[in-house]
Every structure is written in structure tokens, then in C-alpha cells.
Write an enzyme that holds these catalytic residues in place. Structure first.
Site, short mmCIF file in Angstrom:
data_model
loop_
_atom_site.label_atom_id
_atom_site.label_comp_id
_atom_site.label_asym_id
_atom_site.label_seq_id
_atom_site.Cartn_x
_atom_site.Cartn_y
_atom_site.Cartn_z
N PRO A 1 0.78 -1.23 0.00
CA PRO A 1 0.00 0.00 0.00
C PRO A 1 0.82 1.28 0.00
CG PRO A 1 -0.13 -1.11 2.12
CD PRO A 1 0.51 -2.07 1.17
N ASN A 2 0.39 2.20 -0.82
CA ASN A 2 0.93 3.56 -0.94
C ASN A 2 2.27 3.62 -1.66
OD1 ASN A 2 -1.18 5.08 0.39
ND2 ASN A 2 -0.54 4.03 2.26
N ARG B 1 5.83 12.06 -2.87
CA ARG B 1 5.63 12.69 -1.56
C ARG B 1 6.64 12.14 -0.58
NH1 ARG B 1 -0.78 11.42 -1.19
NH2 ARG B 1 -1.11 11.74 -3.40
N TYR C 1 11.42 8.59 1.85
CA TYR C 1 11.40 7.50 0.87
C TYR C 1 12.20 7.78 -0.42
CZ TYR C 1 7.74 5.87 4.00
OH TYR C 1 7.06 5.46 5.11
N ALA D 1 2.73 -0.69 5.11
CA ALA D 1 2.19 -0.69 6.48
C ALA D 1 1.59 -2.04 6.87
CB ALA D 1 1.14 0.42 6.61
N GLU E 1 12.17 -9.73 2.93
CA GLU E 1 11.44 -8.53 3.38
C GLU E 1 12.27 -7.29 3.07
OE1 GLU E 1 10.57 -8.56 7.56
OE2 GLU E 1 9.70 -6.54 7.52
N HIS F 1 12.41 -2.90 3.07
CA HIS F 1 11.87 -1.57 3.38
C HIS F 1 12.85 -0.53 2.91
CE1 HIS F 1 8.68 -3.36 5.69
NE2 HIS F 1 9.59 -4.15 6.24
N ARG G 1 12.61 4.24 13.36
CA ARG G 1 11.40 5.07 13.25
C ARG G 1 10.46 4.80 14.43
NH1 ARG G 1 9.05 4.87 7.35
NH2 ARG G 1 7.95 6.68 8.19
O1 CA2 Z 1 10.21 1.95 4.44
C1 CA2 Z 1 9.38 1.28 3.81
O2 CA2 Z 1 9.62 0.82 2.69
C2 CA2 Z 1 7.98 1.05 4.40
O3 CA2 Z 1 7.57 -0.28 4.06
C3 CA2 Z 1 7.08 2.07 3.74
C4 CA2 Z 1 5.65 2.07 4.30
C5 CA2 Z 1 5.68 2.15 5.82
O4 CA2 Z 1 4.35 2.04 6.34
C6 CA2 Z 1 6.55 1.07 6.43
O5 CA2 Z 1 6.55 1.23 7.84
C7 CA2 Z 1 7.96 1.16 5.91
C8 CA2 Z 1 4.89 3.28 3.77
C9 CA2 Z 1 4.87 3.38 2.29
C10 CA2 Z 1 4.29 4.73 1.96
O6 CA2 Z 1 4.95 5.16 0.81
C11 CA2 Z 1 4.75 6.44 0.45
C12 CA2 Z 1 5.61 6.89 -0.52
C13 CA2 Z 1 5.50 8.18 -0.93
C14 CA2 Z 1 4.51 9.00 -0.41
C15 CA2 Z 1 3.67 8.52 0.55
C16 CA2 Z 1 3.77 7.23 0.98
#
Ligand code: CA2
Length: 147
Positions: A10-11, A18, A23, A77, A98, A100, A107
Site C-alpha cells: 500500500p501507498n 511525496r 522514501y 504498512a 522482506e 523496506h 522510526r
Molecule cells: O520503508 C518502507 O519501505 C515502508 O515499508 C514504507 C511504508 C511504511 O508504512 C513502512 O513502515 C515502511 C509506507 C509506504 C508509503 O509510501 C509512500 C511513498 C510516498 C509518499 C507517501 C507514501
């Protein structure tokens, strides 16, 4: 030829648009291109998929059985909440790494818990988009040597 599934949750379709301070500036499409190019270099067939929906991710993991040798999984998430993804990985023969982008352990405390880690062969986090390349190399070495 081995086959890897690069699976993003997701996302992650918003990557590069963003929160670049967390990221990075690389888009998901850039990441997928990088993985395909690296796959050609190391002799691995690469399939990329992304979904914002937990059940769709479960379906993709189930379908990997007998199709892909390994999965690079950034479950977003859902990493921190999803027993369904954990169960799907347990029932799938493909080896899972896995992944990230951010260092989840540096965090918020709710990101320290992962339902994926116990069923993955390993975890790569904190290296941004380059982590996908590290994960592909680690998976390839694991499949070749068992280490
Ligand atoms: O660090 C990572 O890759 C995460 O998997 C990213 C997730 C977060 O919930 C994990 O704890 C760690 C969130 C992805 C959201 O990605 C976005 C990217 C750009 C703008 C908004 C969200």
C-alpha cells in the site's frame, strides 16, 4: 532461468511523489525498471506488481507458488499488521526477502513489529531504492548456495 516477483504494498505507488525525505525521489516505475535491468544482469526473470489491497497481495503471494522462486516483498504498512500476509508466505514455497526503503527500526515503535520477518529468509531496510538490488542479489545467492 529463476523467476523473482517484486511485490510492493500500500501507498508505494506514490513513491517519489511525496515524503522524499523518508522514501527518496525514485518512483515505483524507476524501481521496477532498475529491478528488470538488474534481473537481466544476473540472469533472473523479473515480474513486478503493486497493490493497495491486502487480499490482492495475499492472492499474488499464493499465485507465486510454482511460478516464482522468490519474492522481494515491501508490504508497506501491512508489514506491521497483517497475519494474513504472514500465513500466505508460510504456505508459499517461494523464498521471501522482506524489504523496506526506510530503516523501520530507527522510526516509530509501531514500525518495529513485523509479521513478515519471522517467515522471511531475511530483511533489508534503510538503503532506499538500492535495497531492491541488494535484496535481489541476496535472494539469488540464497537460492544458489543456501546461505
Ligand atoms: O520503508 C518502507 O519501505 C515502508 O515499508 C514504507 C511504508 C511504511 O508504512 C513502512 O513502515 C515502511 C509506507 C509506504 C508509503 O509510501 C509512500 C511513498 C510516498 C509518499 C507517501 C507514501
Amino acid at each position: 532461468m529463476r523467476s523473482f516477483l517484486i511485490l510492493n504494498g500500500p501507498n508505494l505507488n506514490l513513491l517519489g511523489t511525496r515524503q522524499p525525505e523518508i522514501y527518496g525521489h525514485t518512483t515505483l516505475s524507476d524501481v521496477e525498471d532498475m529491478c528488470r535491468t538488474h534481473g537481466e544482469k544476473i540472469g533472473v526473470s523479473v515480474t513486478c506488481a503493486q497493490s493497495n489491497h491486502e487480499g490482492a497481495l495475499v492472492d499474488l503471494i499464493q499465485d507465486a507458488r510454482g511460478t516464482h522462486d522468490g519474492i522481494i516483498l515491501n508490504a508497506g504498512a501491512y508489514t506491521h499488521t497483517s497475519i494474513a500476509l504472514m500465513d500466505a508466505i508460510k504456505g508459499c514455497e517461494a523464498k521471501v526477502v522482506e524489504l523496506h526503503l526506510s530503516n523501520i527500526h530507527a522510526r516509530e515503535s509501531f514500525r518495529h513489529k513485523s509479521y513478515i520477518s519471522p517467515v522471511a529468509i531475511g530483511l533489508i531496510c534503510g538503503f532506499g531504492a538500492h535495497g531492491y538490488i541488494l535484496a535481489m542479489d541476496a535472494l539469488q545467492t540464497h537460492l544458489e548456495t543456501g546461505s
